[in-house]
Design a protein around this motif. Structure first.
Motif, PDB file in Angstrom:
ATOM      1  N   PRO A 187      37.473  53.630  62.702  1.00  0.00           N
ATOM      2  CA  PRO A 187      36.939  53.536  61.340  1.00  0.00           C
ATOM      3  C   PRO A 187      37.947  52.978  60.330  1.00  0.00           C
ATOM      4  O   PRO A 187      39.146  53.228  60.413  1.00  0.00           O
ATOM      5  CB  PRO A 187      36.588  54.992  60.998  1.00  0.00           C
ATOM      6  CG  PRO A 187      36.501  55.697  62.305  1.00  0.00           C
ATOM      7  CD  PRO A 187      37.450  55.013  63.222  1.00  0.00           C
ATOM      8  N   VAL A 188      37.393  52.229  59.361  1.00  0.00           N
ATOM      9  CA  VAL A 188      38.192  51.707  58.247  1.00  0.00           C
ATOM     10  C   VAL A 188      38.215  52.749  57.133  1.00  0.00           C
ATOM     11  O   VAL A 188      37.176  53.292  56.762  1.00  0.00           O
ATOM     12  CB  VAL A 188      37.594  50.389  57.723  1.00  0.00           C
ATOM     13  CG1 VAL A 188      38.339  49.914  56.476  1.00  0.00           C
ATOM     14  CG2 VAL A 188      37.645  49.313  58.798  1.00  0.00           C
ATOM     15  N   GLU A 189      39.406  53.012  56.607  1.00  0.00           N
ATOM     16  CA  GLU A 189      39.534  53.954  55.491  1.00  0.00           C
ATOM     17  C   GLU A 189      39.466  53.264  54.140  1.00  0.00           C
ATOM     18  O   GLU A 189      38.865  53.779  53.203  1.00  0.00           O
ATOM     19  CB  GLU A 189      40.847  54.725  55.590  1.00  0.00           C
ATOM     20  CG  GLU A 189      40.816  55.872  56.586  1.00  0.00           C
ATOM     21  CD  GLU A 189      42.008  56.806  56.417  1.00  0.00           C
ATOM     22  OE1 GLU A 189      43.046  56.370  55.842  1.00  0.00           O
ATOM     23  OE2 GLU A 189      41.916  57.972  56.837  1.00  0.00           O
ATOM     24  N   SER A 190      40.098  52.095  54.027  1.00  0.00           N
ATOM     25  CA  SER A 190      40.127  51.425  52.729  1.00  0.00           C
ATOM     26  C   SER A 190      40.269  49.919  52.903  1.00  0.00           C
ATOM     27  O   SER A 190      40.725  49.429  53.941  1.00  0.00           O
ATOM     28  CB  SER A 190      41.271  51.951  51.855  1.00  0.00           C
ATOM     29  OG  SER A 190      42.528  51.623  52.430  1.00  0.00           O
ATOM     30  N   VAL A 191      39.850  49.205  51.856  1.00  0.00           N
ATOM     31  CA  VAL A 191      39.898  47.745  51.831  1.00  0.00           C
ATOM     32  C   VAL A 191      40.572  47.307  50.544  1.00  0.00           C
ATOM     33  O   VAL A 191      40.254  47.804  49.461  1.00  0.00           O
ATOM     34  CB  VAL A 191      38.471  47.150  51.892  1.00  0.00           C
ATOM     35  CG1 VAL A 191      38.502  45.652  51.650  1.00  0.00           C
ATOM     36  CG2 VAL A 191      37.817  47.469  53.219  1.00  0.00           C
ATOM     37  N   GLN A 192      41.509  46.374  50.664  1.00  0.00           N
ATOM     38  CA  GLN A 192      42.117  45.733  49.503  1.00  0.00           C
ATOM     39  C   GLN A 192      41.947  44.229  49.659  1.00  0.00           C
ATOM     40  O   GLN A 192      42.261  43.678  50.725  1.00  0.00           O
ATOM     41  CB  GLN A 192      43.604  46.068  49.406  1.00  0.00           C
ATOM     42  CG  GLN A 192      43.904  47.545  49.188  1.00  0.00           C
ATOM     43  CD  GLN A 192      45.373  47.857  49.408  1.00  0.00           C
ATOM     44  OE1 GLN A 192      45.830  47.955  50.537  1.00  0.00           O
ATOM     45  NE2 GLN A 192      46.107  48.017  48.320  1.00  0.00           N
ATOM     46  N   ALA A 193      41.459  43.568  48.614  1.00  0.00           N
ATOM     47  CA  ALA A 193      41.220  42.134  48.716  1.00  0.00           C
ATOM     48  C   ALA A 193      41.462  41.455  47.392  1.00  0.00           C
ATOM     49  O   ALA A 193      41.306  42.052  46.318  1.00  0.00           O
ATOM     50  CB  ALA A 193      39.787  41.859  49.182  1.00  0.00           C
ATOM     51  N   SER A 194      41.860  40.192  47.469  1.00  0.00           N
ATOM     52  CA  SER A 194      41.997  39.337  46.300  1.00  0.00           C
ATOM     53  C   SER A 194      41.302  38.030  46.639  1.00  0.00           C
ATOM     54  O   SER A 194      41.688  37.347  47.589  1.00  0.00           O
ATOM     55  CB  SER A 194      43.475  39.098  45.982  1.00  0.00           C
ATOM     56  OG  SER A 194      43.614  38.204  44.888  1.00  0.00           O
ATOM     57  N   SER A 195      40.253  37.692  45.902  1.00  0.00           N
ATOM     58  CA  SER A 195      39.458  36.514  46.234  1.00  0.00           C
ATOM     59  C   SER A 195      39.639  35.413  45.197  1.00  0.00           C
ATOM     60  O   SER A 195      39.938  35.676  44.022  1.00  0.00           O
ATOM     61  CB  SER A 195      37.977  36.883  46.364  1.00  0.00           C
ATOM     62  OG  SER A 195      37.490  37.461  45.178  1.00  0.00           O
ATOM     63  N   LEU A 196      39.448  34.172  45.653  1.00  0.00           N
ATOM     64  CA  LEU A 196      39.649  32.980  44.838  1.00  0.00           C
ATOM     65  C   LEU A 196      38.530  31.983  45.125  1.00  0.00           C
ATOM     66  O   LEU A 196      37.829  32.088  46.131  1.00  0.00           O
ATOM     67  CB  LEU A 196      40.993  32.313  45.165  1.00  0.00           C
ATOM     68  CG  LEU A 196      42.259  33.161  45.078  1.00  0.00           C
ATOM     69  CD1 LEU A 196      43.394  32.466  45.814  1.00  0.00           C
ATOM     70  CD2 LEU A 196      42.633  33.389  43.626  1.00  0.00           C
ATOM     71  N   ARG A 197      38.421  30.983  44.257  1.00  0.00           N
ATOM     72  CA  ARG A 197      37.548  29.852  44.544  1.00  0.00           C
ATOM     73  C   ARG A 197      38.378  28.584  44.442  1.00  0.00           C
ATOM     74  O   ARG A 197      38.821  28.223  43.363  1.00  0.00           O
ATOM     75  CB  ARG A 197      36.360  29.811  43.574  1.00  0.00           C
ATOM     76  CG  ARG A 197      35.380  28.694  43.916  1.00  0.00           C
ATOM     77  CD  ARG A 197      34.079  28.802  43.159  1.00  0.00           C
ATOM     78  NE  ARG A 197      34.275  28.708  41.708  1.00  0.00           N
ATOM     79  CZ  ARG A 197      33.290  28.471  40.857  1.00  0.00           C
ATOM     80  NH1 ARG A 197      32.048  28.339  41.290  1.00  0.00           N
ATOM     81  NH2 ARG A 197      33.538  28.400  39.568  1.00  0.00           N
ATOM     82  N   LYS A 333      37.443  52.468  48.878  1.00  0.00           N
ATOM     83  CA  LYS A 333      37.486  53.471  49.929  1.00  0.00           C
ATOM     84  C   LYS A 333      36.159  53.474  50.691  1.00  0.00           C
ATOM     85  O   LYS A 333      35.101  53.381  50.083  1.00  0.00           O
ATOM     86  CB  LYS A 333      37.728  54.852  49.326  1.00  0.00           C
ATOM     87  CG  LYS A 333      39.001  54.977  48.506  1.00  0.00           C
ATOM     88  CD  LYS A 333      40.241  55.038  49.376  1.00  0.00           C
ATOM     89  CE  LYS A 333      41.484  55.338  48.543  1.00  0.00           C
ATOM     90  NZ  LYS A 333      42.704  55.410  49.383  1.00  0.00           N
ATOM     91  N   LEU A 334      36.230  53.598  51.993  1.00  0.00           N
ATOM     92  CA  LEU A 334      35.025  53.695  52.807  1.00  0.00           C
ATOM     93  C   LEU A 334      34.885  55.114  53.349  1.00  0.00           C
ATOM     94  O   LEU A 334      35.868  55.751  53.674  1.00  0.00           O
ATOM     95  CB  LEU A 334      35.048  52.703  53.962  1.00  0.00           C
ATOM     96  CG  LEU A 334      34.677  51.251  53.565  1.00  0.00           C
ATOM     97  CD1 LEU A 334      35.878  50.517  53.034  1.00  0.00           C
ATOM     98  CD2 LEU A 334      34.092  50.521  54.750  1.00  0.00           C
TER      99      LEU A 334
END
Length: 334
Positions: A187-197, A333-334
């Motif tokens: 299982p995944v506990e948390s996600v961190q992301a930075s998105s761009l175009r 958080k998941l």
């Protein structure tokens, strides 16, 4: 003999069909596409007796046992639900949907009708990815590990780069990573992301950096762009690092093992430092053929294939969290 209808006759449908025709226990009997020329060409090329522009007519045919849904992602739900209501088993290309709630409705429709629904997570049937999972779980580089991945490129069809149609690379492409990671690390506990175009013709983000943190203590770091210029050289990375060293895709050791034939076998190189390299090999097979062998045999016997609707939903939950984190620049958080 499993009699199959295709809904959607584009690139991925043709990719599957070219392999299905190699199987003795499958036959393509019908197909549908909103483009009548695409449907007619698909029927001609793969021996389907009937073609149509309306999938509703196709899924109700008596000479159809299973429906392969190969439309753009945002159009998955209607044919999946229609096929279920017609009593047909369903193979749906990944991602199952763009929205977890819609994916739940698709699964419920199949459950209610008592028909199997399976999702196209083809890496489950690939000897390379299976070997990687085996090595990681056996502690080849110790635990915890970081799976590092970076890739680029630009799909030919712009709907892939539309967050409302294909979801972009962190949905359509990386959903394979999410499923593999769930099966390998848990299982995944948390996600961190930075998105761009990068490309202003993209609808939504076409590039992002992501960190998935697992309850096991492992991590998956991911950088993916579909916004770099067409044909631009974007360096790729795919390895697993841990306390004992690294697992590299390919035969990167100074010397290949005796009898190693790159036409017959693939390899992972375990690099433990101080020149202590060990090569682990696996047989080269077409994972799409392996997937279809399993799916066709399972559906012909009325059984649920290995990959379930729930697998599709769980991978989609991670994709949705990645998009949310990328937009908000906050940990989810998941």
């Amino acid at each position: 003999m499993l009699r199959i209808a295709f809904v959607g006759c584009g690139g991925i449908a043709r990719h599957h069909a070219s392999r299905l025709v190699q199987l003795k226990n499958a036959r393509i009997t019908a197909c549908a596409d909103v483009d009548p020329a695409a449907a007619a060409a698909f029927a001609r090329d793969f021996g389907a007796a009937q073609h149509d522009t309306d999938f509703r007519r196709v899924v109700r045919r008596d000479d159809v046992d299973a429906v392969f849904v190969c439309t753009p992602t945002y159009l998955h739900a209607p044919p999946v639900i229609a096929a279920a209501r017609a009593g047909k088993a369903v193979f749906c290309e990944k991602p199952i949907s763009l929205k977890p709630a819609e994916a739940e409705r698709m699964a419920e429709a199949c459950d209610r009708a008592g028909v199997p629904l399976t999702i196209g997570f083809v890496r489950r049937f690939d000897a390379q990815w299976g070997k990687l999972r085996q090595l990681v779980q056996a502690g080849a580089v110790g635990r915890p590990v970081i799976w590092r991945f970076a890739a680029g490129g630009k799909p030919g069809n712009p709907w892939f780069r539309d967050v409302n149609k294909g979801g972009g690379p962190l949905v359509d492409g990386a959903v394979h990573n999410y499923d593999f990671a769930l099966q390998t690390f848990g299982p995944v506990e948390s996600v961190q992301a930075s998105s761009l175009r990068f490309d202003q013709t993209s609808v939504g983000a076409d590039t992002a950096s992501v960190i998935l943190s697992f309850a096991s203590g492992d991590q998956h770091t991911l950088i993916w762009t579909w916004g770099a210029a067409q044909g631009a050289a974007v360096a790729s990375l795919n390895d697993v690092i841990g306390p004992k060293g690294s697992l590299q895709f390919g035969m990167t050791a100074a010397e290949a093992p005796a009898g190693f034939d790159p036409k017959q076998k693939g390899a992972f190189t375990l690099r433990g430092g101080q020149g202590r390299d060990k090569v682990h090999t696996y047989p080269l097979r077409d994972m799409f053929v392996e997937q279809l062998r399993h799916v066709v045999t399972s559906l012909a016997q009325g059984k649920q294939p290995l990959v379930t609707a729930r697998d599709g939903i769980e991978a989609l939950r991670i994709a949705a969290a990645v998009l949310k984190s990328g937009e908000t620049r906050r940990t989810v958080k998941l």
